[in-house]
Write a protein that holds these residues in place. Structure first.
Motif, short mmCIF file in Angstrom:
data_model
loop_
_atom_site.label_atom_id
_atom_site.label_comp_id
_atom_site.label_asym_id
_atom_site.label_seq_id
_atom_site.Cartn_x
_atom_site.Cartn_y
_atom_site.Cartn_z
N PHE A 31 9.34 -9.70 -11.46
CA PHE A 31 8.87 -8.34 -11.73
C PHE A 31 7.35 -8.33 -11.67
O PHE A 31 6.69 -9.38 -11.67
CB PHE A 31 9.36 -7.85 -13.10
CG PHE A 31 8.60 -8.42 -14.27
CD1 PHE A 31 7.53 -7.72 -14.83
CD2 PHE A 31 8.93 -9.66 -14.80
CE1 PHE A 31 6.81 -8.26 -15.90
CE2 PHE A 31 8.21 -10.20 -15.87
CZ PHE A 31 7.15 -9.49 -16.41
N SER A 32 6.78 -7.14 -11.63
CA SER A 32 5.34 -6.98 -11.66
C SER A 32 4.98 -5.73 -12.45
O SER A 32 5.58 -4.67 -12.26
CB SER A 32 4.77 -6.85 -10.24
OG SER A 32 3.37 -6.60 -10.27
N GLN A 33 4.04 -5.87 -13.37
CA GLN A 33 3.55 -4.72 -14.14
C GLN A 33 2.09 -4.97 -14.49
O GLN A 33 1.77 -5.92 -15.19
CB GLN A 33 4.37 -4.49 -15.41
CG GLN A 33 3.75 -3.51 -16.39
CD GLN A 33 3.43 -2.15 -15.78
OE1 GLN A 33 4.17 -1.66 -14.93
NE2 GLN A 33 2.34 -1.53 -16.23
N TRP A 34 1.23 -4.09 -14.00
CA TRP A 34 -0.21 -4.21 -14.25
C TRP A 34 -0.81 -2.83 -14.35
O TRP A 34 -0.62 -2.00 -13.45
CB TRP A 34 -0.87 -5.01 -13.12
CG TRP A 34 -2.34 -5.23 -13.30
CD1 TRP A 34 -2.95 -6.04 -14.21
CD2 TRP A 34 -3.39 -4.63 -12.53
NE1 TRP A 34 -4.32 -5.99 -14.06
CE2 TRP A 34 -4.63 -5.13 -13.03
CE3 TRP A 34 -3.42 -3.73 -11.46
CZ2 TRP A 34 -5.86 -4.76 -12.51
CZ3 TRP A 34 -4.64 -3.35 -10.94
CH2 TRP A 34 -5.84 -3.87 -11.45
N GLU A 35 -1.49 -2.56 -15.43
CA GLU A 35 -2.15 -1.27 -15.64
C GLU A 35 -3.63 -1.43 -15.32
O GLU A 35 -4.35 -2.12 -16.04
CB GLU A 35 -1.97 -0.82 -17.10
CG GLU A 35 -2.40 0.61 -17.37
CD GLU A 35 -1.51 1.63 -16.70
OE1 GLU A 35 -2.05 2.67 -16.26
OE2 GLU A 35 -0.29 1.41 -16.62
N PRO A 36 -4.12 -0.80 -14.24
CA PRO A 36 -5.52 -0.96 -13.85
C PRO A 36 -6.47 -0.53 -14.96
O PRO A 36 -6.26 0.50 -15.62
CB PRO A 36 -5.66 -0.04 -12.63
CG PRO A 36 -4.27 0.11 -12.11
CD PRO A 36 -3.37 0.06 -13.31
N SER A 68 -1.52 -6.15 -5.58
CA SER A 68 -2.14 -6.27 -4.26
C SER A 68 -2.68 -7.67 -4.01
O SER A 68 -2.91 -8.05 -2.85
CB SER A 68 -3.27 -5.24 -4.10
OG SER A 68 -4.35 -5.54 -4.95
N THR A 69 -2.86 -8.45 -5.06
CA THR A 69 -3.35 -9.82 -4.91
C THR A 69 -2.21 -10.83 -4.79
O THR A 69 -2.45 -12.02 -4.57
CB THR A 69 -4.24 -10.22 -6.10
OG1 THR A 69 -3.45 -10.27 -7.30
CG2 THR A 69 -5.38 -9.22 -6.28
N GLY A 107 -5.69 0.90 -2.93
CA GLY A 107 -5.20 1.35 -4.23
C GLY A 107 -3.92 2.15 -4.15
O GLY A 107 -3.31 2.42 -5.18
N VAL A 108 -3.48 2.54 -2.95
CA VAL A 108 -2.23 3.29 -2.83
C VAL A 108 -1.07 2.29 -2.86
O VAL A 108 -0.92 1.46 -1.96
CB VAL A 108 -2.22 4.13 -1.53
CG1 VAL A 108 -0.88 4.83 -1.37
CG2 VAL A 108 -3.35 5.15 -1.57
N LEU A 109 -0.25 2.41 -3.87
CA LEU A 109 0.69 1.32 -4.16
C LEU A 109 1.94 1.33 -3.29
O LEU A 109 2.70 0.36 -3.31
CB LEU A 109 1.05 1.37 -5.65
CG LEU A 109 -0.16 1.11 -6.56
CD1 LEU A 109 0.22 1.28 -8.03
CD2 LEU A 109 -0.75 -0.27 -6.32
N TRP A 110 2.17 2.40 -2.53
CA TRP A 110 3.31 2.35 -1.61
C TRP A 110 3.18 1.18 -0.65
O TRP A 110 4.17 0.53 -0.30
CB TRP A 110 3.42 3.66 -0.81
CG TRP A 110 4.30 3.47 0.39
CD1 TRP A 110 3.94 3.43 1.70
CD2 TRP A 110 5.72 3.22 0.38
NE1 TRP A 110 5.01 3.17 2.51
CE2 TRP A 110 6.13 3.04 1.72
CE3 TRP A 110 6.68 3.13 -0.63
CZ2 TRP A 110 7.45 2.78 2.08
CZ3 TRP A 110 8.01 2.86 -0.28
CH2 TRP A 110 8.38 2.69 1.05
N GLN A 112 2.10 -1.72 -1.14
CA GLN A 112 2.56 -2.96 -1.76
C GLN A 112 4.08 -3.08 -1.67
O GLN A 112 4.63 -4.17 -1.49
CB GLN A 112 2.09 -3.03 -3.21
CG GLN A 112 0.58 -2.92 -3.38
CD GLN A 112 -0.18 -3.91 -2.52
OE1 GLN A 112 0.20 -5.09 -2.42
NE2 GLN A 112 -1.24 -3.45 -1.88
N ILE A 113 4.77 -1.95 -1.80
CA ILE A 113 6.22 -1.93 -1.60
C ILE A 113 6.54 -2.25 -0.15
O ILE A 113 7.41 -3.09 0.14
CB ILE A 113 6.81 -0.57 -2.01
CG1 ILE A 113 6.69 -0.36 -3.52
CG2 ILE A 113 8.27 -0.45 -1.56
CD1 ILE A 113 7.20 0.98 -4.00
#
Length: 405
Positions: A31-36, A68-69, A107-110, A112-113
């Protein structure tokens, strides 16, 4: 086929909890969860307290870092990719620096998907987003969703989607969200659906129609979307409706009327013996009354144009005999959208408690009581999805998986 999940933008684990409640053998591999910009990653820490952390294929832990990293090849294999990604501007930057021809705006997270899909090729995907995704941006309606569909079509996926009001399907909140179900065309399910008409898939044959039955369906409209993502970003526009299907770039969409089930009312989720800190003080009551009331306010634009801003009244307090309104991340703060209820025992007006906020989203009581302050408990619930909606889709997906090799 194994029942394995990768959960991106995981929040406090709504997708995982929804599948766990099926008790049908689903296992989350990563899983991944990160709040900028957040000093403390409250949601990630809450997730880990419930489920533990997940290491990648390099035996390293990167679940609480900027996705993204992350090396997408190092994500463990999975059958199902899920995620509630933010609604953003999905137009693409005109660069050819990536091997796939385009780069999404930073920064647009789509993207990354999309990169995860390219790297891992999961057979199935379920994504969640706000209902306005289908109509954004205002100046080129449908473009953002079109970019998403074009990306999925390019990678060999077909898509079903539905805008779902959770309260219509037995939940305690009138929350409208777009759910997207994508599947590889070479799966048994993909081959089966290719032989069924779009009309039947939208009406009663697809996963969305089985998870969220409808009363009736309007006229289907069609269009074709190309494989050039930059061209789609620049030129595509289409009136997407609340339900639809896309296969090999051909899009079918129709407005549907949801089948109503008995909802959970706000009165049924209220707690008793509520702490005094949740009650509205006499000093703040005039401000609450003003915010909830109708108003007409003269305003002036920067270039001097005068106009009147107006808004109608909102229920004050929120009625017990209806499901709650859509909860936002600002829940419990002094603003118009915050729920205010009449206490079951005292009749005094008060805010929802964190537990009641969890109940609105279908989480277990005290799910976010993991050390985070109350304001973050509300924030996490405002960001979350309605867990029973995930379980409904998972129940249908279980039947689909059973037929795969």
């Amino acid at each position: 086929m194994q029942k394995t999940i990768c959960e991106l933008f995981a929040g406090v684990g709504g997708f995982r909890l929804g599948f766990d409640r099926l008790e049908s053998g689903w296992e989350t591999t990563w899983f991944s969860q990160w709040e900028p910009g957040a000093r403390t990653q409250w949601a990630h820490d809450c997730y880990v307290q419930h489920f533990g952390d997940s290491f990648d294929l390099n035996n390293e832990f990167h679940t609480g870092e900027d996705i993204s990293t992350m090396d997408k090849q190092a994500i463990p294999d999975h059958t199902l990719l899920v995620g509630g990604f933010p609604c953003q501007d999905y137009s693409v930057a005109h660069t050819l620096s990536s091997s796939h021809g385009i780069e999404g705006k930073k920064g647009v997270l789509w993207w990354q998907i999309r990169d995860t899909i390219i790297a891992k090729k999961p057979p199935f995907c379920i994504f969640e987003n706000v209902d306005r995704l289908l109509k954004s941006p205002a100046k080129q309606r449908g473009r953002d969703f079109g970019v998403i569909l074009a990306c999925l079509a390019k990678e060999g996926y077909s898509v079903e989607w539905r805008v779902v009001n959770a309260a219509q399907y037995g939940a305690a909140q009138r929350r409208r969200r777009t759910f997207i179900f994508a599947y590889r065309n070479d799966t048994i399910y993909g081959q089966k659906m290719a032989d069924i008409s779009a009309d039947m898939i939208i009406k009663n044959g697809g996963l969305m129609a089985k998870a969220f039955p409808i009363q009736n369906m309007g006229r289907i409209t069609e269009t074709v979307i190309g494989g050039d993502i930059v061209d789609v970003s620049d030129n595509f526009a289409f009136a997407f409706e609340t339900a639809g299907y896309m296969c090999k770039g051909r899009i079918y969409t129709a407005k549907v009327t949801e089948q109503e089930e008995e909802p959970i009312t706000l009165g049924k989720i209220l707690q008793k013996n509520v702490d005094d800190k949740f009650y509205i003080t006499n000093e703040k009551m005039p401000k609450w009354t003003y915010l909830k009331g109708a108003k007409k306010i003269p305003r002036k634009t920067a270039d001097g144009h005068e106009y009147t801003f107006s808004e109608g009244p909102i229920a004050f307090p929120d009625p017990w005999d209806r499901p709650g309104r859509t909860m936002l991340t600002s829940e419990s703060t002094l603003n118009r959208s915050t729920h205010v209820v009449s206490d079951l025992e005292t009749g005094r007006l008060r805010l929802l408690t964190p537990v009641e906020a969890e109940r609105l989203q279908g989480f277990d009581d005290e799910w976010t009581n993991t050390g985070m302050p109350d304001r973050m408990r509300y924030f996490c619930m405002g960001n979350a999805l309605v867990v029973p909606m995930i379980t409904r889709m998972g129940r249908v997906l279980d039947m689909i998986i059973a037929e795969e090799k």
